[in-house]
Structure formats: C-alpha cells, structure tokens
Design a protein around this motif. Structure first.
Motif, PDB file in Angstrom:
ATOM      1  N   GLY A   1       0.821  -1.207   0.000  1.00 49.70           N
ATOM      2  CA  GLY A   1       0.000   0.000   0.000  1.00 49.70           C
ATOM      3  C   GLY A   1       0.851   1.251   0.000  1.00 49.70           C
ATOM      4  O   GLY A   1       0.592   2.212  -0.738  1.00 49.70           O
ATOM      5  N   ASN A   2       1.902   1.267   0.824  1.00 52.09           N
ATOM      6  CA  ASN A   2       2.790   2.419   0.858  1.00 52.09           C
ATOM      7  C   ASN A   2       3.504   2.600  -0.469  1.00 52.09           C
ATOM      8  O   ASN A   2       3.732   3.727  -0.919  1.00 52.09           O
ATOM      9  N   ALA A   3       3.901   1.492  -1.082  1.00 48.59           N
ATOM     10  CA  ALA A   3       4.574   1.579  -2.376  1.00 48.59           C
ATOM     11  C   ALA A   3       3.650   2.205  -3.420  1.00 48.59           C
ATOM     12  O   ALA A   3       4.094   2.995  -4.256  1.00 48.59           O
ATOM     13  N   ARG A   4       2.349   1.858  -3.374  1.00 42.21           N
ATOM     14  CA  ARG A   4       1.401   2.458  -4.317  1.00 42.21           C
ATOM     15  C   ARG A   4       1.267   3.951  -4.070  1.00 42.21           C
ATOM     16  O   ARG A   4       1.229   4.747  -5.009  1.00 42.21           O
ATOM     17  N   ILE A   5       1.196   4.358  -2.789  1.00 50.31           N
ATOM     18  CA  ILE A   5       1.094   5.780  -2.477  1.00 50.31           C
ATOM     19  C   ILE A   5       2.342   6.511  -2.960  1.00 50.31           C
ATOM     20  O   ILE A   5       2.261   7.562  -3.602  1.00 50.31           O
ATOM     21  N   GLU A   6       3.509   5.938  -2.648  1.00 48.87           N
ATOM     22  CA  GLU A   6       4.760   6.572  -3.049  1.00 48.87           C
ATOM     23  C   GLU A   6       4.862   6.676  -4.565  1.00 48.87           C
ATOM     24  O   GLU A   6       5.299   7.691  -5.108  1.00 48.87           O
ATOM     25  N   ALA A   7       4.460   5.616  -5.264  1.00 49.42           N
ATOM     26  CA  ALA A   7       4.515   5.647  -6.726  1.00 49.42           C
ATOM     27  C   ALA A   7       3.614   6.745  -7.270  1.00 49.42           C
ATOM     28  O   ALA A   7       3.982   7.449  -8.222  1.00 49.42           O
ATOM     29  N   GLY A   8       2.441   6.924  -6.656  1.00 47.15           N
ATOM     30  CA  GLY A   8       1.540   7.988  -7.092  1.00 47.15           C
ATOM     31  C   GLY A   8       2.123   9.367  -6.861  1.00 47.15           C
ATOM     32  O   GLY A   8       1.993  10.263  -7.698  1.00 47.15           O
ATOM     33  N   LEU A   9       2.788   9.542  -5.717  1.00 47.87           N
ATOM     34  CA  LEU A   9       3.399  10.833  -5.422  1.00 47.87           C
ATOM     35  C   LEU A   9       4.546  11.122  -6.378  1.00 47.87           C
ATOM     36  O   LEU A   9       4.720  12.255  -6.848  1.00 47.87           O
ATOM     37  N   ALA A  10       5.354  10.100  -6.672  1.00 50.68           N
ATOM     38  CA  ALA A  10       6.513  10.300  -7.534  1.00 50.68           C
ATOM     39  C   ALA A  10       6.115  10.496  -8.991  1.00 50.68           C
ATOM     40  O   ALA A  10       6.842  11.148  -9.757  1.00 50.68           O
ATOM     41  N   ALA A  11       4.958   9.941  -9.385  1.00 47.88           N
ATOM     42  CA  ALA A  11       4.546  10.015 -10.784  1.00 47.88           C
ATOM     43  C   ALA A  11       3.824  11.308 -11.125  1.00 47.88           C
ATOM     44  O   ALA A  11       3.446  11.518 -12.274  1.00 47.88           O
ATOM     45  N   SER A  12       3.610  12.180 -10.159  1.00 46.70           N
ATOM     46  CA  SER A  12       2.910  13.426 -10.429  1.00 46.70           C
ATOM     47  C   SER A  12       3.714  14.272 -11.409  1.00 46.70           C
ATOM     48  O   SER A  12       4.934  14.213 -11.468  1.00 46.70           O
ATOM     49  N   ALA A  13       3.002  15.058 -12.191  1.00 48.50           N
ATOM     50  CA  ALA A  13       3.646  15.862 -13.236  1.00 48.50           C
ATOM     51  C   ALA A  13       4.578  16.907 -12.623  1.00 48.50           C
ATOM     52  O   ALA A  13       4.261  17.516 -11.592  1.00 48.50           O
ATOM     53  N   PRO A  14       5.743  17.126 -13.242  1.00 49.90           N
ATOM     54  CA  PRO A  14       6.665  18.157 -12.745  1.00 49.90           C
ATOM     55  C   PRO A  14       6.009  19.528 -12.739  1.00 49.90           C
ATOM     56  O   PRO A  14       5.178  19.834 -13.596  1.00 49.90           O
ATOM     57  N   THR A  15       6.341  20.335 -11.755  1.00 50.36           N
ATOM     58  CA  THR A  15       5.811  21.694 -11.661  1.00 50.36           C
ATOM     59  C   THR A  15       6.964  22.661 -11.432  1.00 50.36           C
ATOM     60  O   THR A  15       7.956  22.316 -10.790  1.00 50.36           O
ATOM     61  N   PRO A  16       6.849  23.882 -11.952  1.00 52.72           N
ATOM     62  CA  PRO A  16       7.910  24.870 -11.721  1.00 52.72           C
ATOM     63  C   PRO A  16       7.866  25.396 -10.294  1.00 52.72           C
ATOM     64  O   PRO A  16       6.838  25.299  -9.609  1.00 52.72           O
ATOM     65  N   VAL A  17       8.962  25.956  -9.850  1.00 50.12           N
ATOM     66  CA  VAL A  17       9.015  26.568  -8.532  1.00 50.12           C
ATOM     67  C   VAL A  17       8.046  27.746  -8.481  1.00 50.12           C
ATOM     68  O   VAL A  17       7.970  28.556  -9.412  1.00 50.12           O
ATOM     69  N   ARG A  18       7.318  27.855  -7.399  1.00 55.38           N
ATOM     70  CA  ARG A  18       6.326  28.922  -7.255  1.00 55.38           C
ATOM     71  C   ARG A  18       7.004  30.279  -7.099  1.00 55.38           C
ATOM     72  O   ARG A  18       8.047  30.400  -6.456  1.00 55.38           O
ATOM     73  N   ASP A  19       6.358  31.297  -7.655  1.00 54.80           N
ATOM     74  CA  ASP A  19       6.871  32.659  -7.529  1.00 54.80           C
ATOM     75  C   ASP A  19       5.897  33.563  -6.785  1.00 54.80           C
ATOM     76  O   ASP A  19       6.016  34.797  -6.833  1.00 54.80           O
ATOM     77  N   ASP A  20       4.921  32.952  -6.080  1.00 54.75           N
ATOM     78  CA  ASP A  20       3.870  33.730  -5.416  1.00 54.75           C
ATOM     79  C   ASP A  20       3.817  33.479  -3.909  1.00 54.75           C
ATOM     80  O   ASP A  20       2.789  33.700  -3.272  1.00 54.75           O
ATOM     81  N   LEU A  21       4.925  33.026  -3.328  1.00 51.38           N
ATOM     82  CA  LEU A  21       4.930  32.703  -1.903  1.00 51.38           C
ATOM     83  C   LEU A  21       5.147  33.961  -1.058  1.00 51.38           C
ATOM     84  O   LEU A  21       5.886  34.874  -1.469  1.00 51.38           O
ATOM     85  N   PRO A  22       4.560  34.019   0.136  1.00 51.72           N
ATOM     86  CA  PRO A  22       4.899  35.098   1.058  1.00 51.72           C
ATOM     87  C   PRO A  22       6.401  35.107   1.360  1.00 51.72           C
ATOM     88  O   PRO A  22       7.044  34.056   1.357  1.00 51.72           O
ATOM     89  N   ASP A  23       6.943  36.276   1.622  1.00 52.68           N
ATOM     90  CA  ASP A  23       8.392  36.408   1.799  1.00 52.68           C
ATOM     91  C   ASP A  23       8.937  35.482   2.877  1.00 52.68           C
ATOM     92  O   ASP A  23       9.979  34.836   2.696  1.00 52.68           O
ATOM     93  N   ALA A  24       8.256  35.421   4.021  1.00 56.30           N
ATOM     94  CA  ALA A  24       8.751  34.593   5.131  1.00 56.30           C
ATOM     95  C   ALA A  24       8.792  33.128   4.737  1.00 56.30           C
ATOM     96  O   ALA A  24       9.729  32.398   5.092  1.00 56.30           O
ATOM     97  N   VAL A  25       7.813  32.682   3.975  1.00 59.10           N
ATOM     98  CA  VAL A  25       7.737  31.288   3.557  1.00 59.10           C
ATOM     99  C   VAL A  25       8.829  30.971   2.536  1.00 59.10           C
ATOM    100  O   VAL A  25       9.507  29.947   2.622  1.00 59.10           O
ATOM    101  N   ARG A  26       8.999  31.864   1.562  1.00 58.60           N
ATOM    102  CA  ARG A  26      10.046  31.646   0.554  1.00 58.60           C
ATOM    103  C   ARG A  26      11.427  31.634   1.202  1.00 58.60           C
ATOM    104  O   ARG A  26      12.266  30.776   0.878  1.00 58.60           O
ATOM    105  N   THR A  27      11.682  32.563   2.107  1.00 59.65           N
ATOM    106  CA  THR A  27      12.980  32.610   2.783  1.00 59.65           C
ATOM    107  C   THR A  27      13.248  31.314   3.528  1.00 59.65           C
ATOM    108  O   THR A  27      14.343  30.741   3.456  1.00 59.65           O
TER     109      THR A  27
END
Length: 274
Positions: free
Chosen positions: A29-55
């Motif tokens: 079951g964990n392997a299936r969850i992990e495979a699903g997480l790893a198979a998600s489509a690549p996304t670019p780094v966000r540019d809309d984060l609050p300053d404290a969070v980005r830092t």
C-alpha cells in the motif's frame, strides 16, 4: 502443561505469520502511495509565496534543486490519552512535494515482536488512520470526510520537513496572518488549515490548527485546537530541517503532547526535469 505450551507456541507462530502478511500488505500500500506521489507531473518553482515562507524554504534547500518525494525515518514515542503510558515506536514516512500526500507507518514492539502497527496517510483526497494489534486485529480506524481534513492538516503541519513541497506544491494556498502564515488545502471533506509560526531567526517553530477533528479515548470525535512544535534545525540528507518535534492538543489544562519524535534519516528522491 506440554499441550498448553505447544498451543501457546502455535498462537505465537500464527500471530507472527499474520503480522508478516499484513506488514507485506502495508508495504504494498505504501509503495502504491509513493509511486503515485513520484509520478505526479513536474511543476515549476512557485513565484507567489509570502516572503517569510520563501525565505524559509530556500534556506532549507541548501542550494539544491527541488526533488520528488521525501523519505524519512523516526524514533518516537506516543501516548494514546493524556493519562496513558508513553509507547516507544519506530516509523518511516514518505511525503509528496508536487502533490499533497504522505504515508506514515509506525511499529510499536514488545522486545522483538511488533505488537502494534499504525498506518497514517493522505493520498488522492483520502485520509486513513488504521491501528492494528499484531498487524492484523484492528484497534482503531478513522476514514471519511473528517479524516480527509485531519490528514490533510497533518500534511500541512509537516511542511517544515519538506521545503521542496513549499516551493513546488501549487495546491497550497498561503495567506499572511497576524500570528504568522496560514496554509490551506482543499479536500473532499472541506478545507484543511494550519497556521505556521516563525521565530526571530525566520525558522518555523510552531504550528496551530483550530477545530481539527480529534479521536477521543472513547472513540468519539470532536474538534480541538492542534499544536506542533519544531526544534533543533540542522542539515540532514541535503536539507535543513527540524530534527526534533512534538505534537499535541490544547486541553483545559493547556498543551498536552501525544507525540514526541526525532528524525534519524532523511533524503529526497530526484525529480523529473521540468
């Protein structure tokens, strides 16, 4: 007496066999969850984060590129209710970075025997808490809409362990508030919300969540204020994260932790190129 001893030995062997089979099922079951997480489509780094969070996230990355899935192990102890005994456990966890999801499996032992196994997870909008004796006989179970919100809140509360997810997961909604920064995630059961609190050094040292569904000692559910505390930030596995943590609820007498743990091993799998 010999017959009794043989019968007892037979029960022990049966329990161990069932435990092994259930452990194998949990691993699958964990392997299936992990495979699903790893198979998600690549996304670019966000540019809309609050300053404290980005830092915070950029400092946690230590100059590395974001990865696909976080892997960690813990030594910890848990308490089933504020007046109960503390039980030692070991745990392993995977955490999604581009999509919201995790799988945490813990084992509590009596000597070499794994007596209690716990699966806590959130994947594809579904939250599950499953506690079993010897990996076979269910002691507690928590599913449904309330579980989806509660487990999604856990994913949000553990973002200090995953600066990659802060930078990549575009489903997270960040809102600066007076106490810190709120992060929210929509689930089939409603919106999960957690507030992250920063210290003077810009580290996340605490999280709070009002009205998180909590399982009571009698098995009923009621909303309570949830709190987590993080400390001992250091480099481990290529990231700067807190290695010590405790989590609990606010009772009439104040904060009462039910979990205290330390991260022992940590790594982030490589992400597919954007």
């Amino acid at each position: 007496m010999k017959i009794v001893a043989l019968a007892f030995l037979g029960l022990v062997v049966l329990a161990l066999a069932v435990t092994g089979a259930k452990a194998w099922q949990v691993a699958r079951g964990n392997a299936r969850i992990e495979a699903g997480l790893a198979a998600s489509a690549p996304t670019p780094v966000r540019d809309d984060l609050p300053d404290a969070v980005r830092t915070f996230a950029e400092r946690g990355m230590l100059g590395a590129d974001p990865g696909g899935v976080v892997h960690l192990s813990q030594a910890a102890e848990m308490q089933r209710d504020p007046n109960g005994d503390w039980m030692a456990l070991t745990a392993r966890q995977v955490i999604g970075t581009r999509v919201a999801g995790f799988a945490w499996t813990a084992t509590m032992r009596a000597g070499p025997v794994p007596v209690v196994r716990v699966l806590d997870s959130y994947a594809d909008g579904r939250g599950i808490l499953d506690v079993r004796l010897f990996g076979a006989w269910r002691l507690d179970a928590f599913e449904g809409d309330e579980a989806a919100v509660a487990e999604a809140a856990r994913y949000l509360a553990e973002l200090p362990w995953s600066p990659d997810a802060i930078l990549l997961n575009r489903a997270l909604v960040w809102t600066p508030v007076e106490e810190g920064v709120e992060v929210a995630l929509e689930t089939p059961g409603g919106t999960a919300r957690v507030t992250l609190h920063f210290d003077a050094a810009s580290d996340i040292v605490r999280m709070t969540a009002a009205n998180r569904p909590a399982v009571q000692p009698d098995g009923t559910m009621r909303p309570m204020t949830w709190e987590g505390r993080y400390s001992e930030y250091r480099e481990i596995g290529g990231r700067r994260i807190p290695v010590a943590s405790e989590v609990g609820y606010i009772h009439d007498t104040g904060f009462a932790p039910y979990f205290r743990g330390r991260t022992l091993d940590y790594s982030v799998s490589a992400s597919a190129p954007n």
